[in-house]
Design an enzyme around this catalytic site. Structure first.
Site, PDB file in Angstrom:
ATOM      1  N   ALA A  36      22.020  33.270  62.839  1.00 10.90           N
ATOM      2  CA  ALA A  36      20.946  34.263  63.654  1.00 10.90           C
ATOM      3  C   ALA A  36      21.345  35.729  63.913  1.00 10.90           C
ATOM      4  O   ALA A  36      20.358  36.522  64.144  1.00 10.90           O
ATOM      5  CB  ALA A  36      20.896  33.481  65.046  1.00 10.90           C
ATOM      6  N   HIS A  38      22.405  37.747  61.430  1.00  7.71           N
ATOM      7  CA  HIS A  38      21.977  38.292  60.163  1.00  7.71           C
ATOM      8  C   HIS A  38      20.306  38.240  60.163  1.00  7.71           C
ATOM      9  O   HIS A  38      19.596  39.334  59.873  1.00  7.71           O
ATOM     10  CB  HIS A  38      21.958  37.647  58.987  1.00  7.71           C
ATOM     11  CG  HIS A  38      23.580  37.432  58.687  1.00  7.71           C
ATOM     12  ND1 HIS A  38      24.440  36.150  58.738  1.00  7.71           N
ATOM     13  CD2 HIS A  38      24.542  38.476  58.194  1.00  7.71           C
ATOM     14  CE1 HIS A  38      25.626  36.521  58.287  1.00  7.71           C
ATOM     15  NE2 HIS A  38      25.899  37.823  57.978  1.00  7.71           N
ATOM     16  N   LYS A 150      28.215  44.094  66.086  1.00  4.98           N
ATOM     17  CA  LYS A 150      29.332  43.220  66.262  1.00  4.98           C
ATOM     18  C   LYS A 150      30.590  43.955  65.349  1.00  4.98           C
ATOM     19  O   LYS A 150      31.696  43.515  65.720  1.00  4.98           O
ATOM     20  CB  LYS A 150      29.075  41.745  65.541  1.00  4.98           C
ATOM     21  CG  LYS A 150      30.048  40.690  65.867  1.00  4.98           C
ATOM     22  CD  LYS A 150      30.130  39.851  64.815  1.00  4.98           C
ATOM     23  CE  LYS A 150      31.534  39.362  64.805  1.00  4.98           C
ATOM     24  NZ  LYS A 150      31.955  39.027  63.396  1.00  4.98           N
ATOM     25  N   VAL A 177      24.235  39.298  68.239  1.00  2.91           N
ATOM     26  CA  VAL A 177      23.666  38.020  68.761  1.00  2.91           C
ATOM     27  C   VAL A 177      24.806  37.023  68.968  1.00  2.91           C
ATOM     28  O   VAL A 177      25.694  36.864  68.263  1.00  2.91           O
ATOM     29  CB  VAL A 177      22.729  37.645  67.688  1.00  2.91           C
ATOM     30  CG1 VAL A 177      22.219  36.262  67.853  1.00  2.91           C
ATOM     31  CG2 VAL A 177      21.637  38.578  67.215  1.00  2.91           C
TER      32      VAL A 177
HETATM   33  P1  AMP Z   1      28.648  40.019  57.077  1.00  4.98           P
HETATM   34  O1  AMP Z   1      27.758  38.831  56.267  1.00  4.98           O
HETATM   35  O2  AMP Z   1      29.466  39.212  58.187  1.00  4.98           O
HETATM   36  O3  AMP Z   1      29.197  40.864  56.270  1.00  4.98           O
HETATM   37  O4  AMP Z   1      27.545  40.589  57.881  1.00  4.98           O
HETATM   38  C1  AMP Z   1      26.396  41.410  57.584  1.00  4.98           C
HETATM   39  C2  AMP Z   1      25.567  42.166  58.544  1.00  4.98           C
HETATM   40  O5  AMP Z   1      25.408  41.437  59.790  1.00  4.98           O
HETATM   41  C3  AMP Z   1      26.879  43.187  59.399  1.00  4.98           C
HETATM   42  O6  AMP Z   1      25.980  44.549  59.425  1.00  4.98           O
HETATM   43  C4  AMP Z   1      27.161  42.478  60.483  1.00  4.98           C
HETATM   44  O7  AMP Z   1      27.585  43.508  61.650  1.00  4.98           O
HETATM   45  C5  AMP Z   1      25.813  41.829  60.880  1.00  4.98           C
HETATM   46  N1  AMP Z   1      26.221  40.780  61.925  1.00  4.98           N
HETATM   47  C6  AMP Z   1      27.227  39.719  61.547  1.00  4.98           C
HETATM   48  N2  AMP Z   1      27.150  38.980  62.753  1.00  4.98           N
HETATM   49  C7  AMP Z   1      26.228  39.488  63.691  1.00  4.98           C
HETATM   50  C8  AMP Z   1      26.039  39.063  64.986  1.00  4.98           C
HETATM   51  N3  AMP Z   1      26.582  37.932  65.654  1.00  4.98           N
HETATM   52  N4  AMP Z   1      25.191  39.926  65.679  1.00  4.98           N
HETATM   53  C9  AMP Z   1      24.528  41.136  64.973  1.00  4.98           C
HETATM   54  N5  AMP Z   1      24.684  41.532  63.624  1.00  4.98           N
HETATM   55  C10 AMP Z   1      25.676  40.603  62.930  1.00  4.98           C
END
Ligand code: AMP
Length: 282
Positions: A36, A38, A150, A177
């Site tokens: 959620a 993403h 985050k 989130v």
């Molecule tokens: P990742 O797949 O973990 O590399 O994250 C991809 C993008 O989603 C990055 O910009 C993260 O900061 C964002 N993201 C990951 N978890 C969250 C969250 N809980 N709330 C908001 N954005 C997130």
């Protein structure tokens, strides 16, 4: 149904064609295992841009030796279902050998970002992030690119990189989130067993306690705020703390005096799982 693109060259052609028709591209880079958090980024891109692009690529450059590169969850079919539900137009899912047929020789340095907090605890991690985000932004071309708060240090690094090196991207920060109990959503939460999952919300509770202490007394020294958060975290003995630190939101250098807008960031480990989170003083 999103169009799935495997090759960078094809991606460029699809996006150039859309831009030629006047479309603004909204880009959400991810490592997949979409949740959620993403989805919130994707929904924002959907609302603000014409063509929504999501990349799914587990970047080996940002994992250190002994980290979870092999264990990192990968399920492209589930990710495509999420993208379909969020009305994503294009999913860029390059196979590892397409992105880097051999390890890149020329890489970016995260500079001072690489020496503090995440940079200090995960040597090379932020260099790897800078290098892959640079490549992805080149492949995406002119766009609005959505990043989560985050990963606040990553966000600050990317904003600075875009400014320093004149990328044709507008970086859009998106709020974290959380689960109802405060735990920030993360693909790595899937690693937590039942006991660890029950302990995990202490990370956000600790940061919120530090922020609330500052709200109650804005003259508190950064070290006091960090100590208050640290005590809440220490009350959960399962956690091994990497750092709790109050930093400038743009540079991630340690705060000398607490002030509105600064980021209280923490990283801590529950068994083999490393969690990060942060709150903003306000
Ligand atoms: P990742 O797949 O973990 O590399 O994250 C991809 C993008 O989603 C990055 O910009 C993260 O900061 C964002 N993201 C990951 N978890 C969250 C969250 N809980 N709330 C908001 N954005 C997130």
């Amino acid at each position: 149904v999103p169009k799935v693109v495997r090759a960078g060259r094809e991606l460029g052609a699809v996006l150039d064609q859309a831009r030629a028709g006047g479309a603004m591209v909204g880009f959400v880079p991810t490592m997949g295992a979409l949740h959620a958090g993403h989805r919130a980024l994707i929904a924002r891109a959907r609302a603000e841009t014409d063509l929504v692009l999501v990349s799914v690529f587990v970047n080996p450059l940002q994992f250190g030796a002994g980290e979870d590169l092999d264990a990192y969850p990968r399920d492209l079919d589930a990710d495509l279902a999420v993208c379909r539900a969020e009305r994503v137009d294009v999913v860029f899912a390059p196979p590892g050998a397409e992105m880097w047929p051999e390890p890149p020789v020329v890489r970016l340095s995260a500079g001072a970002f690489g020496e503090v907090l995440e940079g200090a605890h995960r040597p090379g991690h932020l260099d790897g992030v800078a290098t892959v985000v640079a490549k992805l932004l080149h492949q995406a071309g002119r766009c609005r690119a959505y990043f989560g708060r985050k990963d606040a240090q990553q966000l600050a690094l990317v904003r600075r990189m875009v400014r320093d090196l004149a990328f044709d991207a507008t970086i859009v920060p998106c709020d974290t989130v959380r689960e109802p109990d405060g735990l920030a959503l993360s693909s790595r939460n899937a690693y937590l067993d039942e006991t660890e999952r029950a302990a995990a919300p202490a990370l956000h509770r600790a940061l919120a306690a530090g922020r609330d202490a500052w709200l109650a007394d804005p003259t508190l020294a950064p070290g006091r705020i960090e100590a208050i958060a640290g005590q809440v975290l220490a009350a959960e003995p399962a956690f091994v703390v990497d750092y709790v630190s109050l930093v400038d939101p743009d540079t991630f250098q340690p705060a000398t005096r607490a002030a509105e807008g600064q980021v209280l960031a923490a990283a801590a480990r529950l068994g083999p799982t490393r969690l990060i989170d942060n709150v903003v003083l306000r």
